[in-house]
Design a protein around this motif. Sequence first.
Motif, PDB file in Angstrom:
ATOM      1  N   LEU A   1       5.485  78.214  39.190  1.00  0.00           N
ATOM      2  CA  LEU A   1       6.848  78.637  38.906  1.00  0.00           C
ATOM      3  C   LEU A   1       7.425  77.709  37.840  1.00  0.00           C
ATOM      4  CD1 LEU A   1       9.366  80.364  39.753  1.00  0.00           C
ATOM      5  CD2 LEU A   1       9.847  78.572  41.429  1.00  0.00           C
ATOM      6  N   VAL A   2       8.012  78.281  36.807  1.00  0.00           N
ATOM      7  CA  VAL A   2       8.587  77.504  35.705  1.00  0.00           C
ATOM      8  C   VAL A   2      10.044  77.902  35.532  1.00  0.00           C
ATOM      9  CG1 VAL A   2       8.410  76.929  33.251  1.00  0.00           C
ATOM     10  CG2 VAL A   2       6.347  77.393  34.569  1.00  0.00           C
ATOM     11  N   ALA A   3      10.900  76.932  35.185  1.00  0.00           N
ATOM     12  CA  ALA A   3      12.324  77.197  34.980  1.00  0.00           C
ATOM     13  C   ALA A   3      12.842  76.307  33.854  1.00  0.00           C
ATOM     14  CB  ALA A   3      13.106  76.944  36.265  1.00  0.00           C
ATOM     15  N   PRO A   4      13.981  76.663  33.277  1.00  0.00           N
ATOM     16  CA  PRO A   4      14.493  75.882  32.146  1.00  0.00           C
ATOM     17  C   PRO A   4      15.104  74.541  32.538  1.00  0.00           C
ATOM     18  CG  PRO A   4      15.982  77.688  32.663  1.00  0.00           C
ATOM     19  CD  PRO A   4      14.759  77.893  33.499  1.00  0.00           C
ATOM     20  N   ASP A   5      15.482  74.366  33.813  1.00  0.00           N
ATOM     21  CA  ASP A   5      16.101  73.115  34.254  1.00  0.00           C
ATOM     22  C   ASP A   5      15.836  72.930  35.744  1.00  0.00           C
ATOM     23  OD1 ASP A   5      18.479  74.322  35.834  1.00  0.00           O
ATOM     24  OD2 ASP A   5      18.649  75.263  33.864  1.00  0.00           O
ATOM     25  N   PRO A   6      15.963  71.700  36.254  1.00  0.00           N
ATOM     26  CA  PRO A   6      15.632  71.436  37.665  1.00  0.00           C
ATOM     27  C   PRO A   6      16.459  72.254  38.657  1.00  0.00           C
ATOM     28  CG  PRO A   6      15.706  69.382  36.433  1.00  0.00           C
ATOM     29  CD  PRO A   6      16.220  70.447  35.514  1.00  0.00           C
ATOM     30  N   GLU A   7      17.729  72.481  38.369  1.00  0.00           N
ATOM     31  CA  GLU A   7      18.559  73.243  39.309  1.00  0.00           C
ATOM     32  C   GLU A   7      18.082  74.687  39.418  1.00  0.00           C
ATOM     33  OE1 GLU A   7      23.244  74.500  40.074  1.00  0.00           O
ATOM     34  OE2 GLU A   7      22.704  73.215  38.381  1.00  0.00           O
ATOM     35  N   THR A   8      17.769  75.308  38.298  1.00  0.00           N
ATOM     36  CA  THR A   8      17.247  76.673  38.326  1.00  0.00           C
ATOM     37  C   THR A   8      15.901  76.705  39.028  1.00  0.00           C
ATOM     38  OG1 THR A   8      18.390  77.167  36.252  1.00  0.00           O
ATOM     39  CG2 THR A   8      16.638  78.666  36.909  1.00  0.00           C
TER      40      THR A   8
END
Length: 259
Positions: A239-246
Amino acid sequence: GQVVDARGQQGDLHGALDSVGGRGILKTSELGYDGKGQARVNTDAGLRAAWDDLGRVPCVLEGFVAFEREVSLGVARSPDGQVAFGPLVENVHRNGILRTSVYPAQVPGSTEVRARELARAVADAWNLEGLITLEFFVLPGGDLLVNEVAPRVHNSGHLTQDGGGISQFEAQVRAVLGLPLTDWAPLLPCAMVNVVGAAGPDGQPLTPDWAAIDALSGTRVHLYHKDWRAGRKLGHVNLVAPDPETLRERLASLEPLIP
């Protein structure tokens, strides 16, 4: 740890539990992994029973460690002494099997500095050619205790496949061939959830919700094409996201989709 005699003599069992603080984990010296070949013990009777259940093979009794979290770090070293590091990853286990790995780990920067120091010391002392992974317990107060050294690329490093940059597998090849080495931390926050054989109350296999997983932004499925078996690692979902919160939000949506 303390080695338990495997020749039918229980002399090593006497007082062993007290010597490690009264609580411990009995582990087979060989062929133990993913929760197999180990048992938690907190009484002398339980220790004897656990050794019997493990077939009275050579074992190590480890003291129980009250750690705050577990992290892991890969280190690669080439024949000419180049050293590079992977990301510091935070791990959570379920039933003795790795469940999730998350990057970046929620620890101070000093923790990663210390982990790299320890990893470099091991790699140099062993004259490493290739890649190994160290697992650490983060103790209250921030000290690190090496829990395991895996002489290979590691399950917790699979998230590097999809986080951008080179993967742990490319780092391994580069190290062995003596190609230029560089650190291989992902370019984006990422996580991995293992797909482990799980069964319902009726004993029938439980299947992940693949359609919902595919519909969740940032996921990529990696399957090993193994036959189903309870407790067996069958694959993982990155799983990849643009920022830690997302990333945390997406991970909270992903986990219930995988039994």
